[in-house]
Design a protein around this motif. Structure first.
Motif, PDB file in Angstrom:
ATOM      1  N   LYS A 142       0.830  -1.200   0.000  1.00 48.25           N
ATOM      2  CA  LYS A 142       0.000   0.000   0.000  1.00 48.25           C
ATOM      3  C   LYS A 142       0.873   1.262   0.000  1.00 48.25           C
ATOM      4  N   GLU A 143       1.912   1.245   0.789  1.00 46.75           N
ATOM      5  CA  GLU A 143       2.840   2.380   0.852  1.00 46.75           C
ATOM      6  C   GLU A 143       3.538   2.601  -0.495  1.00 46.75           C
ATOM      7  N   SER A 144       3.896   1.509  -1.154  1.00 42.10           N
ATOM      8  CA  SER A 144       4.540   1.630  -2.474  1.00 42.10           C
ATOM      9  C   SER A 144       3.597   2.245  -3.504  1.00 42.10           C
ATOM     10  N   PHE A 145       2.331   1.841  -3.488  1.00 41.80           N
ATOM     11  CA  PHE A 145       1.359   2.449  -4.399  1.00 41.80           C
ATOM     12  C   PHE A 145       1.181   3.933  -4.076  1.00 41.80           C
ATOM     13  N   ASN A 146       1.118   4.259  -2.792  1.00 36.83           N
ATOM     14  CA  ASN A 146       0.955   5.665  -2.402  1.00 36.83           C
ATOM     15  C   ASN A 146       2.153   6.510  -2.827  1.00 36.83           C
ATOM     16  N   LYS A 147       3.351   5.953  -2.782  1.00 38.30           N
ATOM     17  CA  LYS A 147       4.539   6.687  -3.238  1.00 38.30           C
ATOM     18  C   LYS A 147       4.434   7.020  -4.725  1.00 38.30           C
ATOM     19  N   ASN A 148       3.774   6.160  -5.466  1.00 44.02           N
ATOM     20  CA  ASN A 148       3.590   6.378  -6.902  1.00 44.02           C
ATOM     21  C   ASN A 148       2.289   7.118  -7.218  1.00 44.02           C
ATOM     22  N   LYS A 149       1.654   7.635  -6.188  1.00 44.72           N
ATOM     23  CA  LYS A 149       0.419   8.423  -6.320  1.00 44.72           C
ATOM     24  C   LYS A 149      -0.696   7.643  -6.997  1.00 44.72           C
ATOM     25  N   ILE A 150      -0.859   6.391  -6.543  1.00 42.21           N
ATOM     26  CA  ILE A 150      -1.941   5.542  -7.027  1.00 42.21           C
ATOM     27  C   ILE A 150      -2.830   5.201  -5.844  1.00 42.21           C
ATOM     28  N   ALA A 151      -4.131   5.356  -6.016  1.00 38.78           N
ATOM     29  CA  ALA A 151      -5.092   5.127  -4.937  1.00 38.78           C
ATOM     30  C   ALA A 151      -5.060   3.671  -4.473  1.00 38.78           C
ATOM     31  N   THR A 152      -5.336   3.475  -3.185  1.00 39.15           N
ATOM     32  CA  THR A 152      -5.307   2.125  -2.614  1.00 39.15           C
ATOM     33  C   THR A 152      -6.596   1.759  -1.875  1.00 39.15           C
ATOM     34  N   GLU A 153      -7.681   2.467  -2.149  1.00 32.76           N
ATOM     35  CA  GLU A 153      -8.945   2.155  -1.471  1.00 32.76           C
ATOM     36  C   GLU A 153      -9.452   0.758  -1.821  1.00 32.76           C
ATOM     37  N   HIS A 154      -9.163   0.315  -3.021  1.00 33.28           N
ATOM     38  CA  HIS A 154      -9.654  -0.988  -3.485  1.00 33.28           C
ATOM     39  C   HIS A 154      -8.519  -2.003  -3.634  1.00 33.28           C
ATOM     40  N   LEU A 155      -7.453  -1.812  -2.875  1.00 33.54           N
ATOM     41  CA  LEU A 155      -6.293  -2.696  -2.982  1.00 33.54           C
ATOM     42  C   LEU A 155      -6.583  -4.048  -2.346  1.00 33.54           C
ATOM     43  N   GLY A 156      -6.256  -5.106  -3.071  1.00 36.23           N
ATOM     44  CA  GLY A 156      -6.374  -6.460  -2.552  1.00 36.23           C
ATOM     45  C   GLY A 156      -5.061  -7.191  -2.736  1.00 36.23           C
ATOM     46  N   VAL A 157      -4.601  -7.831  -1.681  1.00 36.25           N
ATOM     47  CA  VAL A 157      -3.346  -8.575  -1.734  1.00 36.25           C
ATOM     48  C   VAL A 157      -3.609  -9.979  -1.217  1.00 36.25           C
ATOM     49  N   GLU A 158      -3.238 -10.972  -2.012  1.00 40.00           N
ATOM     50  CA  GLU A 158      -3.360 -12.377  -1.609  1.00 40.00           C
ATOM     51  C   GLU A 158      -2.002 -13.041  -1.795  1.00 40.00           C
ATOM     52  N   ALA A 159      -1.479 -13.555  -0.695  1.00 39.19           N
ATOM     53  CA  ALA A 159      -0.166 -14.208  -0.749  1.00 39.19           C
ATOM     54  C   ALA A 159      -0.322 -15.681  -0.400  1.00 39.19           C
ATOM     55  N   SER A 160       0.360 -16.506  -1.150  1.00 36.28           N
ATOM     56  CA  SER A 160       0.404 -17.940  -0.845  1.00 36.28           C
ATOM     57  C   SER A 160       1.856 -18.381  -0.940  1.00 36.28           C
ATOM     58  N   SER A 161       2.087 -19.635  -0.695  1.00 38.28           N
ATOM     59  CA  SER A 161       3.464 -20.134  -0.722  1.00 38.28           C
ATOM     60  C   SER A 161       4.072 -20.099  -2.126  1.00 38.28           C
ATOM     61  N   SER A 162       3.220 -20.082  -3.163  1.00 37.86           N
ATOM     62  CA  SER A 162       3.754 -20.124  -4.523  1.00 37.86           C
ATOM     63  C   SER A 162       3.436 -18.893  -5.371  1.00 37.86           C
ATOM     64  N   SER A 163       2.631 -17.950  -4.840  1.00 37.39           N
ATOM     65  CA  SER A 163       2.257 -16.806  -5.665  1.00 37.39           C
ATOM     66  C   SER A 163       1.919 -15.581  -4.812  1.00 37.39           C
ATOM     67  N   LEU A 164       1.876 -14.455  -5.497  1.00 42.09           N
ATOM     68  CA  LEU A 164       1.444 -13.191  -4.908  1.00 42.09           C
ATOM     69  C   LEU A 164       0.498 -12.541  -5.902  1.00 42.09           C
ATOM     70  N   LYS A 165      -0.691 -12.184  -5.422  1.00 42.75           N
ATOM     71  CA  LYS A 165      -1.715 -11.604  -6.286  1.00 42.75           C
ATOM     72  C   LYS A 165      -2.073 -10.221  -5.771  1.00 42.75           C
ATOM     73  N   ILE A 166      -2.089  -9.254  -6.683  1.00 50.12           N
ATOM     74  CA  ILE A 166      -2.468  -7.888  -6.335  1.00 50.12           C
ATOM     75  C   ILE A 166      -3.617  -7.460  -7.243  1.00 50.12           C
ATOM     76  N   THR A 167      -4.666  -6.947  -6.607  1.00 55.14           N
ATOM     77  CA  THR A 167      -5.806  -6.387  -7.315  1.00 55.14           C
ATOM     78  C   THR A 167      -5.938  -4.941  -6.869  1.00 55.14           C
ATOM     79  N   ASN A 168      -6.087  -4.040  -7.813  1.00 62.13           N
ATOM     80  CA  ASN A 168      -6.245  -2.634  -7.459  1.00 62.13           C
ATOM     81  C   ASN A 168      -7.132  -1.952  -8.489  1.00 62.13           C
TER      82      ASN A 168
END
Length: 126
Positions: free
Chosen positions: A63-89
């Protein structure tokens, strides 16, 4: 036969059409720029945080990285598993000329997943 009046009428009719097309091109350019920025930033963040995906505060760091790039994070979704990382924004871009036809804003959404296979990273869009 004098045709000056006909040319003037045609010119007056065509001006709003050309202005409308120019306004559409400008709005689409702004929209395309915002979408490109969202997708490229998401790719960069996925690559940066893949190795940290199992940490507890991963969503806050992303979320902080998106904010540094001036991208909104109200709808940010992060899903982490042992084999993948998923980001929805999702980001909202205000329309400049779309207001003329009742479009106040555009919504841009991206969902990307990074996986590692044979020591190579693969980012896919869902």
């Amino acid at each position: 036969m004098n045709r000056n009046g006909q040319t003037l009428i045609l010119f007056v009719i065509m001006i709003p059409i050309f202005l409308g097309i120019a306004a559409l091109v400008i709005d689409l350019g702004i929209l395309n720029n915002a979408k490109s920025k969202l997708e490229h930033t998401t790719d960069t963040i996925l690559k940066e945080y893949y190795s940290k995906r199992m940490e507890n505060n991963i969503k806050e760091e992303i979320k902080e990285s998106f904010n540094k790039n001036k991208i909104a994070t109200e709808h940010l979704g992060v899903e982490a598993s042992s084999s993948s990382l998923k980001i929805t924004n999702e980001e909202t871009v205000k329309s400049i000329f779309g207001n003329l036809i009742g479009i106040e804003e555009y919504h841009i959404k991206t969902t990307k997943v990074i996986r590692e296979k044979e020591n190579k990273y693969y980012i896919t869009k869902e």
